[in-house]
Design a protein around this motif. Sequence first.
Motif, mmCIF file in Angstrom:
data_model
loop_
_atom_site.group_PDB
_atom_site.id
_atom_site.type_symbol
_atom_site.label_atom_id
_atom_site.label_comp_id
_atom_site.label_asym_id
_atom_site.label_seq_id
_atom_site.Cartn_x
_atom_site.Cartn_y
_atom_site.Cartn_z
ATOM 1 N N ARG A 60 0.900 -1.382 0.055
ATOM 2 C CA ARG A 60 0.134 0.050 -0.056
ATOM 3 C C ARG A 60 0.860 1.219 -0.081
ATOM 4 N NH1 ARG A 60 -4.008 -0.883 -2.565
ATOM 5 N NH2 ARG A 60 -2.672 -2.351 -3.406
ATOM 6 N N GLN A 61 1.952 1.116 0.678
ATOM 7 C CA GLN A 61 2.908 2.302 0.684
ATOM 8 C C GLN A 61 3.608 2.817 -0.549
ATOM 9 O OE1 GLN A 61 5.680 2.186 4.061
ATOM 10 N NE2 GLN A 61 6.523 4.143 3.576
ATOM 11 N N LYS A 62 3.857 1.570 -1.361
ATOM 12 C CA LYS A 62 4.399 1.819 -2.364
ATOM 13 C C LYS A 62 3.440 2.251 -3.543
ATOM 14 C CE LYS A 62 7.743 -2.039 -2.062
ATOM 15 N NZ LYS A 62 8.605 -3.580 -2.658
ATOM 16 N N SER A 63 2.140 1.883 -3.488
ATOM 17 C CA SER A 63 1.373 2.338 -4.296
ATOM 18 C C SER A 63 0.740 3.838 -3.978
ATOM 19 C CB SER A 63 -0.026 1.512 -4.344
ATOM 20 O OG SER A 63 -0.738 1.563 -2.871
ATOM 21 N N ILE A 64 1.009 4.228 -3.056
ATOM 22 C CA ILE A 64 0.700 5.517 -2.303
ATOM 23 C C ILE A 64 1.795 6.364 -2.780
ATOM 24 C CG2 ILE A 64 0.453 6.984 -0.471
ATOM 25 C CD1 ILE A 64 -1.119 4.825 1.103
ATOM 26 N N GLU A 65 3.024 5.716 -2.806
ATOM 27 C CA GLU A 65 4.136 6.713 -3.176
ATOM 28 C C GLU A 65 4.190 6.756 -4.652
ATOM 29 O OE1 GLU A 65 7.611 4.556 -1.429
ATOM 30 O OE2 GLU A 65 7.128 5.462 0.540
ATOM 31 N N ALA A 66 3.936 5.879 -5.246
ATOM 32 C CA ALA A 66 3.689 6.011 -6.662
ATOM 33 C C ALA A 66 2.552 7.033 -7.166
ATOM 34 C CB ALA A 66 3.241 4.446 -7.332
ATOM 35 N N PHE A 67 1.715 7.180 -6.305
ATOM 36 C CA PHE A 67 0.819 8.314 -6.769
ATOM 37 C C PHE A 67 1.280 9.764 -6.314
ATOM 38 C CE2 PHE A 67 -3.314 10.749 -5.451
ATOM 39 C CZ PHE A 67 -3.856 10.627 -7.046
ATOM 40 N N TYR A 68 2.330 9.897 -5.699
ATOM 41 C CA TYR A 68 2.946 11.038 -5.087
ATOM 42 C C TYR A 68 3.167 12.054 -6.658
ATOM 43 C CZ TYR A 68 3.813 9.641 -0.370
ATOM 44 O OH TYR A 68 3.647 9.383 0.765
ATOM 45 N N PRO A 69 3.896 11.533 -7.612
ATOM 46 C CA PRO A 69 3.990 12.462 -8.893
ATOM 47 C C PRO A 69 2.611 12.816 -9.176
ATOM 48 C CG PRO A 69 5.413 10.611 -8.964
ATOM 49 C CD PRO A 69 4.425 10.313 -7.809
ATOM 50 N N GLN A 70 1.475 12.172 -9.523
ATOM 51 C CA GLN A 70 0.245 12.325 -9.957
ATOM 52 C C GLN A 70 -0.232 13.615 -8.866
ATOM 53 O OE1 GLN A 70 -2.166 9.259 -10.736
ATOM 54 N NE2 GLN A 70 -0.515 7.840 -11.685
ATOM 55 N N MET A 71 -0.242 13.373 -7.723
ATOM 56 C CA MET A 71 -0.659 14.342 -6.687
ATOM 57 C C MET A 71 -0.036 15.649 -6.875
ATOM 58 S SD MET A 71 -1.149 13.718 -2.395
ATOM 59 C CE MET A 71 0.947 13.616 -2.272
ATOM 60 N N ASP A 72 1.284 15.646 -6.843
ATOM 61 C CA ASP A 72 2.109 17.062 -7.237
ATOM 62 C C ASP A 72 1.531 17.688 -8.398
ATOM 63 O OD1 ASP A 72 3.421 16.222 -4.998
ATOM 64 O OD2 ASP A 72 5.155 15.369 -5.985
ATOM 65 N N GLN A 73 1.451 16.862 -9.462
ATOM 66 C CA GLN A 73 0.955 17.296 -10.548
ATOM 67 C C GLN A 73 -0.574 17.997 -10.442
ATOM 68 O OE1 GLN A 73 0.854 14.760 -14.159
ATOM 69 N NE2 GLN A 73 0.625 16.269 -15.627
ATOM 70 N N MET A 74 -1.473 17.231 -9.970
ATOM 71 C CA MET A 74 -2.783 17.768 -9.702
ATOM 72 C C MET A 74 -2.556 18.907 -8.659
ATOM 73 S SD MET A 74 -4.679 14.165 -9.136
ATOM 74 C CE MET A 74 -6.311 15.017 -8.297
ATOM 75 N N ASP A 75 -1.681 18.941 -7.974
ATOM 76 C CA ASP A 75 -1.738 20.236 -6.839
ATOM 77 C C ASP A 75 -1.050 21.259 -7.686
ATOM 78 O OD1 ASP A 75 -1.534 21.605 -4.141
ATOM 79 O OD2 ASP A 75 0.554 21.782 -4.562
#
Length: 870
Positions: free
Chosen positions: A446-461
């Motif tokens: 789960r942590q890896k999947s969340i960390e993989a979402f960090y770039p998308q989260m940064d882009q969305m932000d």
Amino acid sequence: MLWARWLVLLLCWGATTGEQPPEERAGALADARPDSRRQRSPPPVEPLDFGFVPSAVYDTHAYYEPGTVGILFHMVHAFLYVVQPNYFPKDLIVQVIQQNMGGIKIEEWRKPENVVLLLQWLHYEAGFLVCTTFGIVFVVLTPIIAMCFCVCRCCENCGGEMHQRQRKNADCHRGFYTASLIATSIFIILGVLIAYAANHNMSTQIKSTRRLINTNMRDLKTFANNTPAQIDYLTAQYTTAKNKVLSDLDNIGPLLGGRIHSQLEKEVVPSLDSALRMAGAKIESAIKAMRETKEALENVSSSLEVLQDGMGKLQASLSVERSSLSNTLSDPACTNGAVSHTCNAIRATLSQLGINADFSNLPDVSHALTNVNTVLKTDLSNIVQKGYSSFNDTPRLVKDQTKNIVTALPRVKGMLDKIGTEINGFAKMFPVEASLANFTIFLSERQKSIEAFYPQMDQMDFYRWIGCVAVLCMVVLVLAFNILGLLCGTCGYDKQATPTTRGCLSNTGGNLLMAGVGFTFIFAWVLMAIVTTMFVVGGNVEKLVCEPLANRQLFKIIDTPFLVHPEKKNFLPGMLFQNPNIDLTLGSMYRECYDNNGLYHALQLETMFNINSFLNRTVYNRDLAKVFESVQVDLQDITLLEQAGRDNLINFANSGIGHIDFEAYLAEVNKGVTLVDLLSFCNDLEAQADQLPRGALENALKGHASSIRNIHREQVVPLEQAMSTMNQSIKQLQKASSDLPVKVTNILSAIDAAEYLITNNASHVVKQETKSYVHNLVGYFKQYTEWVKNSLTAEVAQCKPISNIVDSMEIVACSFIIDSVNTFWFGLGACCVLLLPSIIFSVKLAKYYRRMDTEDVFEDSCSYPWLVAL
């Protein structure tokens, strides 16, 4: 959820560790009925040191301090409180959920109960409805008003006519409009800064969300990794209780004998101490009293001998001196008429030269002294110590009579080892380590999947940040036109120029102001639509989610009985354990986890699992009870004080001290040595000699006075000292003679009572202390089970990470996002509202800066200096 169920089953094994089985309780009640002669509570069990359960250190600190931007957050919260001052509608929300549990149909809105709920909800949302209505009206009317304003100006109305009428207070009006527009622009700038600060704060805090996610994940892994070690530590500490039981059984003689000895000592020792308390509280005091009595008798005997001998010598010396003085007074010189009176006076006092006390008839104390010496020849302390030795030998006696317990020790050890094996086997029945290992793997994935979402989260932000900046740029564009218009208009304005001859810079300022008005009409309704939407969403989330979550009112809604189903009392246990009747609430679980208690206690697993049967088979073993019941001890032959000691005490009391005639001794001692004070007699004699004529008679009398002084110094003073010693010794003996019989009688009575206690009550004491001893052995196991229960409650599987997750979600959702969103629309909304007066002031002020097509002409040129210049 399989891993969670295995974990729950393993943790439940200590659920009733502190609960006593019914059979044990019945036995305890029976044991609690001792002989009515001496009821007492069992002594406390010696505490065992089970050490400390390996504790987990969690890294997450679910606390957020916004800093200076917090001032803006407080302003927004205050505004929302003004808009919505009502309390959180807990009961209303519960009713809405319960009455519309199956879904809301349009025809059901006509039901009276739903109509009432709707009206209550409208009353609660009144503040939001008013503000929302204002925003909608603003959004709808702004384009309409803008269109009408444009058409009106195209028709040379609404300030569209390029003609300016001249007034005397034109400069005052221009200055007022300029100051008002500047003030409005400043407040709009503040609104933009507030919105930008909120926008930047959201981006900054969203980046710090990664830290919260990482620490929470790390804490969950720590929780999963430490729990098996903690459970192993609990099971391993059974060895501590087992070893203590084996040690006590191996030392049953000193321990049980010591207990019996200690209990008997509470009533026996006071009696023995009374025997030793003749002059104090110990046997040394009694021996001291005997020696003091002997010393006093010796003093009396020696003083009496000294006094009898000295009084005889003193009588002889005074007789010789009296005869010699009488011969001196027979001198013919005393017949002289002037001297005869003095000689007769001296002759009259000669009878006073004699002894006063007579010690020759006083009885001798040698018999009493002989009796005391006989008593002291026997070592009383050694006799009493023999009684003590026989009394203190109780542990050895118990050890000899409990050899069967020591013999059965290997069998008992086997029983205890079997109990430990069953406990370990019970713990191994559940694959906790495998389940928690799977849980750890799940967390890592789960942590890896969340960390993989960090770039998308940064882009969305980033896109969100760009969008918010673009919205603010609309306001900044209007501000730019207003500020440039003010600068150009103010700098290019010439008081001497007519409205038709105004300069290019001034005209440009006016055009920029009108451009700002145009862009305001273009953007204002869009901005207000954004503000209204964000206000409705963010404000309601703050009032209905964030505030109730902060004060835990939201938990009360979820924990409302029968909320989700009329037959299911509690939501959380129904979801976790399929048993909604367990008294487990989300609020209580959160509080327990917030206090970092164990998951076992937080989930109230003791209500699901009953291990009494397991405890009855293991810890409370009936075979052990049979071994303990075989203890038999007999203390009938213990003698505290032997007969020789009794005879010595009686002889000491009957030593003859009480038969001494103390009154006769004191009467003679108080009389004094001589009939008259010899020193006073000598002084008077010398004074009378001084009255005589100088000569042989005077010298003879003074010589007699000197001789009498020598008698006083050499004979009377030692006799007075001997009389003083006798006086003190007699009084000491007199006091001792009155106390000795009573003391001896009391001592012997107390010793008899103590021996009677041992003889008649020893069996009760042994039975009582044996039960207490067994109670201690069982108490060690109870300590272990109670320690296991307390450890499961507070130390094993500490669920602080669960409350940290809730707190972290609250921080991210409410403090990071909702507070920033609300602050953004608060600043942007203030800008939208201030754009309205900005339009008015810009339109009014542009009239004074733009170049007009026509102007007013007046014949009275004196009133207008610029006309004279033409």
